[in-house]
Motif scaffolding. Structure first.
Motif, mmCIF file in Angstrom:
data_model
loop_
_atom_site.group_PDB
_atom_site.id
_atom_site.type_symbol
_atom_site.label_atom_id
_atom_site.label_comp_id
_atom_site.label_asym_id
_atom_site.label_seq_id
_atom_site.Cartn_x
_atom_site.Cartn_y
_atom_site.Cartn_z
ATOM 1 N N ARG A 123 0.957 -1.262 0.001
ATOM 2 C CA ARG A 123 0.580 0.247 0.231
ATOM 3 C C ARG A 123 1.159 1.039 0.721
ATOM 4 O O ARG A 123 2.140 1.657 0.675
ATOM 5 N N VAL A 124 0.273 2.358 -0.480
ATOM 6 C CA VAL A 124 1.263 3.329 -0.791
ATOM 7 C C VAL A 124 0.188 4.708 -0.627
ATOM 8 O O VAL A 124 -0.822 4.581 -1.481
ATOM 9 N N ALA A 125 1.079 5.652 0.174
ATOM 10 C CA ALA A 125 -0.736 6.538 0.355
ATOM 11 C C ALA A 125 0.587 8.125 0.055
ATOM 12 O O ALA A 125 2.206 8.480 0.222
ATOM 13 N N LEU A 126 -0.009 8.937 -1.246
ATOM 14 C CA LEU A 126 0.554 10.724 -1.324
ATOM 15 C C LEU A 126 -0.683 11.066 -0.301
ATOM 16 O O LEU A 126 -1.359 11.253 0.083
ATOM 17 N N VAL A 127 0.651 11.866 0.576
ATOM 18 C CA VAL A 127 -0.201 13.362 1.538
ATOM 19 C C VAL A 127 0.191 14.023 1.090
ATOM 20 O O VAL A 127 1.487 15.339 1.515
ATOM 21 N N LEU A 128 -0.669 15.236 0.873
ATOM 22 C CA LEU A 128 -0.594 16.847 -0.191
ATOM 23 C C LEU A 128 -0.426 17.248 1.630
ATOM 24 O O LEU A 128 -0.751 17.106 2.587
ATOM 25 N N GLY A 129 0.498 17.894 1.497
ATOM 26 C CA GLY A 129 0.814 18.644 2.816
ATOM 27 C C GLY A 129 1.853 17.856 3.835
ATOM 28 O O GLY A 129 1.340 18.269 4.466
ATOM 29 N N GLY A 130 1.980 17.119 3.662
ATOM 30 C CA GLY A 130 2.746 15.997 4.255
ATOM 31 C C GLY A 130 3.877 16.414 5.349
ATOM 32 O O GLY A 130 4.157 15.362 6.256
ATOM 33 N N SER A 131 4.243 17.747 5.141
ATOM 34 C CA SER A 131 5.233 17.959 5.703
ATOM 35 C C SER A 131 4.519 19.478 6.868
ATOM 36 O O SER A 131 5.637 19.695 7.706
ATOM 37 N N GLY A 132 3.738 19.458 7.154
ATOM 38 C CA GLY A 132 3.239 20.640 7.659
ATOM 39 C C GLY A 132 2.876 19.670 9.408
ATOM 40 O O GLY A 132 3.390 18.786 9.459
ATOM 41 N N GLY A 133 2.447 20.600 10.225
ATOM 42 C CA GLY A 133 2.235 19.937 11.717
ATOM 43 C C GLY A 133 0.170 18.642 11.032
ATOM 44 O O GLY A 133 1.461 17.794 11.752
ATOM 45 N N ILE A 134 -0.283 18.721 10.647
ATOM 46 C CA ILE A 134 -1.226 17.979 11.029
ATOM 47 C C ILE A 134 -0.934 17.087 9.971
ATOM 48 O O ILE A 134 -0.913 15.735 9.880
ATOM 49 N N GLY A 135 0.275 17.126 8.739
ATOM 50 C CA GLY A 135 0.324 16.344 7.647
ATOM 51 C C GLY A 135 1.578 15.511 7.630
ATOM 52 O O GLY A 135 0.931 14.621 7.811
ATOM 53 N N ARG A 136 2.620 16.221 9.140
ATOM 54 C CA ARG A 136 3.654 15.105 8.948
ATOM 55 C C ARG A 136 3.334 14.070 9.677
ATOM 56 O O ARG A 136 3.489 13.012 9.794
ATOM 57 N N ALA A 137 2.486 14.604 10.961
ATOM 58 C CA ALA A 137 1.837 13.523 12.076
ATOM 59 C C ALA A 137 1.318 12.263 10.443
ATOM 60 O O ALA A 137 1.593 11.447 11.019
ATOM 61 N N VAL A 138 0.465 12.421 9.973
ATOM 62 C CA VAL A 138 -0.359 11.717 9.214
ATOM 63 C C VAL A 138 0.386 10.837 8.567
ATOM 64 O O VAL A 138 1.104 10.374 7.759
ATOM 65 N N SER A 139 1.706 11.999 7.736
ATOM 66 C CA SER A 139 2.486 11.046 7.120
ATOM 67 C C SER A 139 3.484 10.044 7.859
ATOM 68 O O SER A 139 3.722 8.222 7.448
ATOM 69 N N GLU A 140 3.410 10.208 8.912
ATOM 70 C CA GLU A 140 4.534 9.116 10.075
ATOM 71 C C GLU A 140 3.779 8.061 10.160
ATOM 72 O O GLU A 140 3.658 6.547 10.356
ATOM 73 N N ARG A 141 2.444 8.522 11.036
ATOM 74 C CA ARG A 141 0.957 7.539 11.697
ATOM 75 C C ARG A 141 1.299 6.166 10.021
ATOM 76 O O ARG A 141 0.862 5.022 10.141
ATOM 77 N N LEU A 142 1.135 6.972 8.613
ATOM 78 C CA LEU A 142 0.759 5.970 8.072
ATOM 79 C C LEU A 142 2.124 5.301 7.351
ATOM 80 O O LEU A 142 1.499 3.789 6.878
ATOM 81 N N ALA A 143 2.570 5.485 7.765
ATOM 82 C CA ALA A 143 3.909 5.334 7.383
ATOM 83 C C ALA A 143 4.460 3.991 8.344
ATOM 84 O O ALA A 143 5.198 2.939 8.137
#
Length: 245
Positions: free
Chosen positions: A7-27
């Protein structure tokens, strides 16, 4: 992790506050993650480095979410790196606060370009690319229920996001792709905390029955649910705010 993960995720705005948390959680959930940035490549690369250090797989991809060519290139970069796209999370957004009577229309256009057009452009690409079993998660706001003064322009943009989310879920009938929106309440990100004194933050914390401000990790947990096990949740807006609304 393999360069062709399940599974592969693309997180738009993935370097911001919520975006970073989302990126790290999905990883952490086992997905390969493409961390999108609009202008700050260095910050996105910091997230990629953190994911790699934790044993995950990630790349950084740039572009203007409201530019269809940029987003087409971003999706193609993810497909080239990891073989496809299963989850698209769009946290990218602009917040400008001012009473409607005083709102500068250039600011309104700029905010709506990112929040409405940007969501639409990303959703259109996602609708044509996300694989079966995948998920699209857009971002609204709990202020659509709270009707707080100065939020008129912002709420107008997020109400549009909710509308297109519910329709896209039904347009993807038969594709086995869910489409939902997360609507956070007050969340302790640099963007939210900027300009607010301690008394204001304390009052907002008291508004929720859980008596605290949300954390980016709280929002990421909701996204993880919608992106993974929540296959029977579709065409919904999930208010993630500790009970404030």
């Amino acid at each position: 992790m393999s360069t062709t993960p399940d599974r592969v995720a693309l997180v738009l705005g993935g370097s911001g506050g919520i975006g970073r948390a989302v990126s790290e959680r999905l990883a952490a959930d086992g997905m390969a993650v493409a961390v999108h940035y609009a202008g700050n490549k260095g910050r996105a690369e910091e997230v990629v480095t953190a994911i790699d250090a934790a044993g995950g797989a990630a790349i950084a991809v740039g572009g203007d979410v409201a530019d269809e060519n940029d987003m087409r290139a971003a999706f193609e970069a993810v497909e080239t790196a990891f073989g496809g796209v299963d989850v698209v999370v769009n946290t990218a957004g602009i917040l400008i606060l001012k009473p409607i009577a005083e709102f500068d229309l250039d600011d309104l256009d700029r905010m709506h370009r990112t929040n409405i057009r940007g969501t639409f452009v990303v959703a259109r690409e996602a609708a044509n690319r996300v694989r079966a079993g995948g998920a699209v998660v857009n971002f609204s706001t709990s202020v659509t229920r709270l009707q707080m003064p100065t939020y008129g322009g912002y709420v107008a943009s997020k109400a549009a996001v909710e509308g297109m989310t519910l329709i896209l879920a039904r347009e993807l009938r038969g594709r086995d792709v869910t489409v939902n929106a997360v609507a956070p309440g007050p969340t302790a990100t640099p963007l939210f905390l900027d300009g607010k004194d301690e008394a204001t933050i304390a009052n907002l914390a008291k508004a929720a029955p859980l008596e605290r401000i949300g954390r980016p990790e709280d929002i990421a947990e909701a996204v993880s649910y919608l992106a993974g096990p929540a296959r029977w949740v579709n065409g919904q807006v999930l208010f993630t705010n500790g009970g404030i609304a």
